[in-house]
Design a protein around this motif. Structure first.
Motif, PDB file in Angstrom:
ATOM      1  N   ALA A   1       0.826  -1.203   0.000  1.00  0.00           N
ATOM      2  CA  ALA A   1       0.000   0.000   0.000  1.00  0.00           C
ATOM      3  C   ALA A   1       0.861   1.254   0.000  1.00  0.00           C
ATOM      4  CB  ALA A   1      -0.937  -0.006   1.209  1.00  0.00           C
ATOM      5  N   ALA A   2       1.946   1.242   0.749  1.00  0.00           N
ATOM      6  CA  ALA A   2       2.842   2.402   0.801  1.00  0.00           C
ATOM      7  C   ALA A   2       3.487   2.646  -0.556  1.00  0.00           C
ATOM      8  CB  ALA A   2       3.908   2.199   1.868  1.00  0.00           C
ATOM      9  N   SER A   3       3.885   1.585  -1.244  1.00  0.00           N
ATOM     10  CA  SER A   3       4.485   1.774  -2.577  1.00  0.00           C
ATOM     11  C   SER A   3       3.459   2.311  -3.559  1.00  0.00           C
ATOM     12  CB  SER A   3       5.099   0.471  -3.090  1.00  0.00           C
ATOM     13  OG  SER A   3       4.124  -0.414  -3.604  1.00  0.00           O
ATOM     14  N   LYS A  43       3.653  15.508 -20.169  1.00  0.00           N
ATOM     15  CA  LYS A  43       4.435  14.400 -19.646  1.00  0.00           C
ATOM     16  C   LYS A  43       3.498  13.309 -19.141  1.00  0.00           C
ATOM     17  CE  LYS A  43       8.238  17.345 -18.281  1.00  0.00           C
ATOM     18  NZ  LYS A  43       9.083  17.816 -17.178  1.00  0.00           N
ATOM     19  N   THR A  44       3.914  12.068 -19.319  1.00  0.00           N
ATOM     20  CA  THR A  44       3.148  10.935 -18.805  1.00  0.00           C
ATOM     21  C   THR A  44       4.065  10.077 -17.948  1.00  0.00           C
ATOM     22  OG1 THR A  44       3.608   9.613 -20.783  1.00  0.00           O
ATOM     23  CG2 THR A  44       1.560  10.866 -20.765  1.00  0.00           C
ATOM     24  N   ALA A  45       3.524   9.571 -16.866  1.00  0.00           N
ATOM     25  CA  ALA A  45       4.286   8.727 -15.954  1.00  0.00           C
ATOM     26  C   ALA A  45       3.775   7.296 -16.044  1.00  0.00           C
ATOM     27  CB  ALA A  45       4.151   9.234 -14.522  1.00  0.00           C
ATOM     28  N   ALA A  46       4.700   6.374 -16.105  1.00  0.00           N
ATOM     29  CA  ALA A  46       4.356   4.954 -16.118  1.00  0.00           C
ATOM     30  C   ALA A  46       4.839   4.335 -14.811  1.00  0.00           C
ATOM     31  CB  ALA A  46       5.015   4.270 -17.303  1.00  0.00           C
ATOM     32  N   PHE A  47       4.257   3.211 -14.447  1.00  0.00           N
ATOM     33  CA  PHE A  47       4.672   2.484 -13.258  1.00  0.00           C
ATOM     34  C   PHE A  47       5.391   1.218 -13.678  1.00  0.00           C
ATOM     35  CE2 PHE A  47       0.573   4.351 -11.475  1.00  0.00           C
ATOM     36  CZ  PHE A  47       1.218   5.457 -10.978  1.00  0.00           C
ATOM     37  N   GLU A  48       6.279   0.767 -12.809  1.00  0.00           N
ATOM     38  CA  GLU A  48       6.963  -0.503 -13.053  1.00  0.00           C
ATOM     39  C   GLU A  48       7.067  -1.267 -11.746  1.00  0.00           C
ATOM     40  OE1 GLU A  48      11.548   1.087 -12.823  1.00  0.00           O
ATOM     41  OE2 GLU A  48      10.591   0.983 -14.773  1.00  0.00           O
ATOM     42  N   GLY A  82      15.858 -10.629  -8.268  1.00  0.00           N
ATOM     43  CA  GLY A  82      15.285 -11.382  -9.372  1.00  0.00           C
ATOM     44  C   GLY A  82      13.829 -11.757  -9.187  1.00  0.00           C
ATOM     45  N   ARG A  83      13.207 -11.325  -8.103  1.00  0.00           N
ATOM     46  CA  ARG A  83      11.804 -11.645  -7.841  1.00  0.00           C
ATOM     47  C   ARG A  83      11.023 -10.361  -7.634  1.00  0.00           C
ATOM     48  NH1 ARG A  83      11.119 -16.050  -3.438  1.00  0.00           N
ATOM     49  NH2 ARG A  83       9.812 -17.065  -4.960  1.00  0.00           N
ATOM     50  N   THR A  84       9.766 -10.401  -8.033  1.00  0.00           N
ATOM     51  CA  THR A  84       8.900  -9.259  -7.769  1.00  0.00           C
ATOM     52  C   THR A  84       8.162  -9.499  -6.461  1.00  0.00           C
ATOM     53  OG1 THR A  84       7.049 -10.198  -8.999  1.00  0.00           O
ATOM     54  CG2 THR A  84       8.568  -8.811 -10.232  1.00  0.00           C
ATOM     55  N   ASP A  85       8.057  -8.440  -5.678  1.00  0.00           N
ATOM     56  CA  ASP A  85       7.338  -8.573  -4.409  1.00  0.00           C
ATOM     57  C   ASP A  85       5.985  -7.866  -4.459  1.00  0.00           C
ATOM     58  OD1 ASP A  85       8.209  -5.987  -4.443  1.00  0.00           O
ATOM     59  OD2 ASP A  85       9.373  -6.110  -2.601  1.00  0.00           O
ATOM     60  N   GLY A  86       5.620  -7.381  -5.628  1.00  0.00           N
ATOM     61  CA  GLY A  86       4.321  -6.739  -5.790  1.00  0.00           C
ATOM     62  C   GLY A  86       4.352  -5.233  -5.657  1.00  0.00           C
ATOM     63  N   ARG A  97       9.877   5.555 -16.112  1.00  0.00           N
ATOM     64  CA  ARG A  97      10.338   6.700 -16.886  1.00  0.00           C
ATOM     65  C   ARG A  97       9.192   7.659 -17.180  1.00  0.00           C
ATOM     66  NH1 ARG A  97      13.283   4.908 -22.081  1.00  0.00           N
ATOM     67  NH2 ARG A  97      13.153   7.142 -22.308  1.00  0.00           N
ATOM     68  N   ILE A  98       9.534   8.923 -17.194  1.00  0.00           N
ATOM     69  CA  ILE A  98       8.571   9.947 -17.600  1.00  0.00           C
ATOM     70  C   ILE A  98       8.784  10.177 -19.088  1.00  0.00           C
ATOM     71  CG2 ILE A  98       7.905  12.357 -17.361  1.00  0.00           C
ATOM     72  CD1 ILE A  98       8.642  12.174 -14.434  1.00  0.00           C
ATOM     73  N   ARG A  99       7.714  10.097 -19.823  1.00  0.00           N
ATOM     74  CA  ARG A  99       7.793  10.254 -21.282  1.00  0.00           C
ATOM     75  C   ARG A  99       7.062  11.514 -21.707  1.00  0.00           C
ATOM     76  NH1 ARG A  99       9.341   4.977 -23.126  1.00  0.00           N
ATOM     77  NH2 ARG A  99       8.884   3.456 -21.518  1.00  0.00           N
ATOM     78  N   LEU A 100       7.483  12.054 -22.826  1.00  0.00           N
ATOM     79  CA  LEU A 100       6.834  13.226 -23.401  1.00  0.00           C
ATOM     80  C   LEU A 100       5.817  12.778 -24.436  1.00  0.00           C
ATOM     81  CD1 LEU A 100       9.880  15.614 -23.922  1.00  0.00           C
ATOM     82  CD2 LEU A 100       8.233  15.602 -22.050  1.00  0.00           C
TER      83      LEU A 100
END
Length: 130
Positions: free
Chosen positions: A11-13, A40-45, A51-55, A61-64
């Motif tokens: 939740a904090a992330s 500008k547009t912001a994407a999440f990753e 090597g593991r995702t914790d969710g 990156r911010i894109r134009l």
């Protein structure tokens, strides 16, 4: 890591990512009338640890926005070319307001999840103290 602390971390992330998104949206709104400004547009990753995702997520990156900048006619404008035209901003206030509302609601949803996890963790601690 317990499930309750992991849910609080998730939740904090999410709150941090939505706050970053709101900063980008507010910058776009502030530059609505700035000549030559590109939205500008912001994407999440996902965050990858070992090597593991914790969710958890973070701002990527911010894109134009590459849509064509509108040509505005104002011969008295200092940035006008010989024909009296200059490039305006490609920011659409309606889109920015919708993005801001969506980010706000997502932030609030993550905040409620964080608060609920905190309450549950506190209740568990109270039970263990008895």
């Amino acid at each position: 890591m317990t499930d309750l602390s992991k849910s609080m971390m998730l939740a904090a992330s999410g709150m941090q990512a939505q706050a970053a998104r709101l900063r980008v949206v507010s910058e776009n709104m502030a530059n609505l009338d700035t000549p030559g400004f590109r939205r500008k547009t912001a994407a999440f990753e996902q965050v990858i640890n070992g090597g593991r995702t914790d969710g958890t997520v973070r701002q990527g990156r911010i894109r134009l926005d590459q849509t064509v900048l509108p040509k505005l006619y104002d011969p008295s404008h200092p940035m006008a070319d010989a024909g009296g035209y200059y490039e305006g901003s490609n920011v659409n206030i309606i889109i920015e307001m919708a993005d801001a509302r969506e980010a706000q609601r997502s932030y609030e949803a993550n905040l409620k999840m964080f608060e609920q996890s905190r309450k549950m963790s506190s209740a568990v601690m109270d039970l263990l103290r008895r």
